[in-house]
Motif scaffolding. Sequence first.
Motif, PDB file in Angstrom:
ATOM      1  N   LEU A   1       0.824  -1.210   0.000  1.00 19.73           N
ATOM      2  CA  LEU A   1       0.000   0.000   0.000  1.00 19.73           C
ATOM      3  C   LEU A   1       0.862   1.265   0.000  1.00 19.73           C
ATOM      4  O   LEU A   1       0.522   2.261  -0.654  1.00 19.73           O
ATOM      5  N   THR A   2       1.974   1.233   0.722  1.00 16.06           N
ATOM      6  CA  THR A   2       2.883   2.386   0.726  1.00 16.06           C
ATOM      7  C   THR A   2       3.501   2.591  -0.649  1.00 16.06           C
ATOM      8  O   THR A   2       3.623   3.726  -1.129  1.00 16.06           O
ATOM      9  N   ALA A   3       3.875   1.492  -1.302  1.00 16.81           N
ATOM     10  CA  ALA A   3       4.433   1.592  -2.653  1.00 16.81           C
ATOM     11  C   ALA A   3       3.419   2.199  -3.615  1.00 16.81           C
ATOM     12  O   ALA A   3       3.759   3.057  -4.441  1.00 16.81           O
ATOM     13  N   LEU A   4       2.168   1.794  -3.501  1.00 16.50           N
ATOM     14  CA  LEU A   4       1.120   2.354  -4.358  1.00 16.50           C
ATOM     15  C   LEU A   4       0.936   3.846  -4.075  1.00 16.50           C
ATOM     16  O   LEU A   4       0.773   4.649  -5.007  1.00 16.50           O
ATOM     17  N   ALA A   5       0.975   4.215  -2.793  1.00 17.46           N
ATOM     18  CA  ALA A   5       0.825   5.627  -2.426  1.00 17.46           C
ATOM     19  C   ALA A   5       1.987   6.459  -2.968  1.00 17.46           C
ATOM     20  O   ALA A   5       1.786   7.579  -3.460  1.00 17.46           O
TER      21      ALA A   5
END
Length: 359
Positions: free
Chosen positions: A106-110
Amino acid sequence: MTNGGRYSLLCSAAFLVGGALRGKSVNEIHSIQYLRGLAASAVVCFHINEQFNGPFAIGAAGVDIFFVISGFIMWVSTVDRPVAAQRFMWQRIVRIVPLYWIVTLLTALAIFVKPQFLFGHVLSPANFFGSLLFFPMMQNGSLHPVVIQGWTLCYEMMFYIVFALSLLLAKKQRFGALIGAMLAMVAMNFFLLQGYPGAFTSPIVLEFAAGVVVGRLWMKDIRLQLMLALALFVGGFLLLMTAQMLDPEMPRVLRWGIPATLVVAGAVFAERASPFRPMALLTFLGNASYSIYIWHVLVAVVVTGIMLRFGVPSIWQQASIAFVSIAISAALYLIVEKPLTGLLKSVTRQKPAAGQAAV
């Protein structure tokens, strides 16, 4: 009943009570749960305060308290409950890895969608997959995963591997071998100053060893008078607050590791000297501490954006972001971590052989 019979009965009762205290579940040592919640909340406040250029550097010492607690928990939960090394590693993987992978994704997507909101985060294929395997990129000699606070999990997994290897030894040899291995790793740090070898032999790993020492003393049924235990606890907190001001260049293991050890030791031995009823909220924060720790940066970014959009006055922003971020991250413990861990544990119980083979 004769005097000898009464004496034998009293001795037997004392032995049983002492054994029950030594065999107490880690989750029933309430001070440990409280410290876990406190440490996670302190790290949240540190990161948010850092964004506002505030002076709350002491909050970073929550990590050091976590490391000491980790050593304590691993020793106390295994010394009288024999567990195979493979089983131990599988349990640690189930506890740590799935949620970490979810937050990393999720952090990578953000970062990919809104990189300006996650300043300082580095997303690349090498760092993404390296982070998942606890070998993230190195930056200025330090581990720098996609989830920035995940650097501590790299050290946790390293410690788990060393601890699992110690479980292959006889019980009498385990403590000496484990502490000796940690000391040897730090000694190697003087010769391995570059890359992963230098990072993973950092003196900070001695904080795990300190927790193991405290755990061994606890399981030996060592007892301190309440005032002495409280003095260790309070003294540790005072050292945490003053060491940074006195010498910010002091090595971290001395500046925060020693005080963190005193805090943990003082807390558990004070509780042994004067047991108390647990407080539901503090116990919950302890149970949710991993979720609070791993989610908080991503959650704080979202909370900050919402507060700016709604025009929350700047004077209220810092405290509001910290409070709401802790609350949402704790809620994610109930929504994500707890059901996920329960599901994986049930699968492990049903297919233990498959789980061990996976390890």
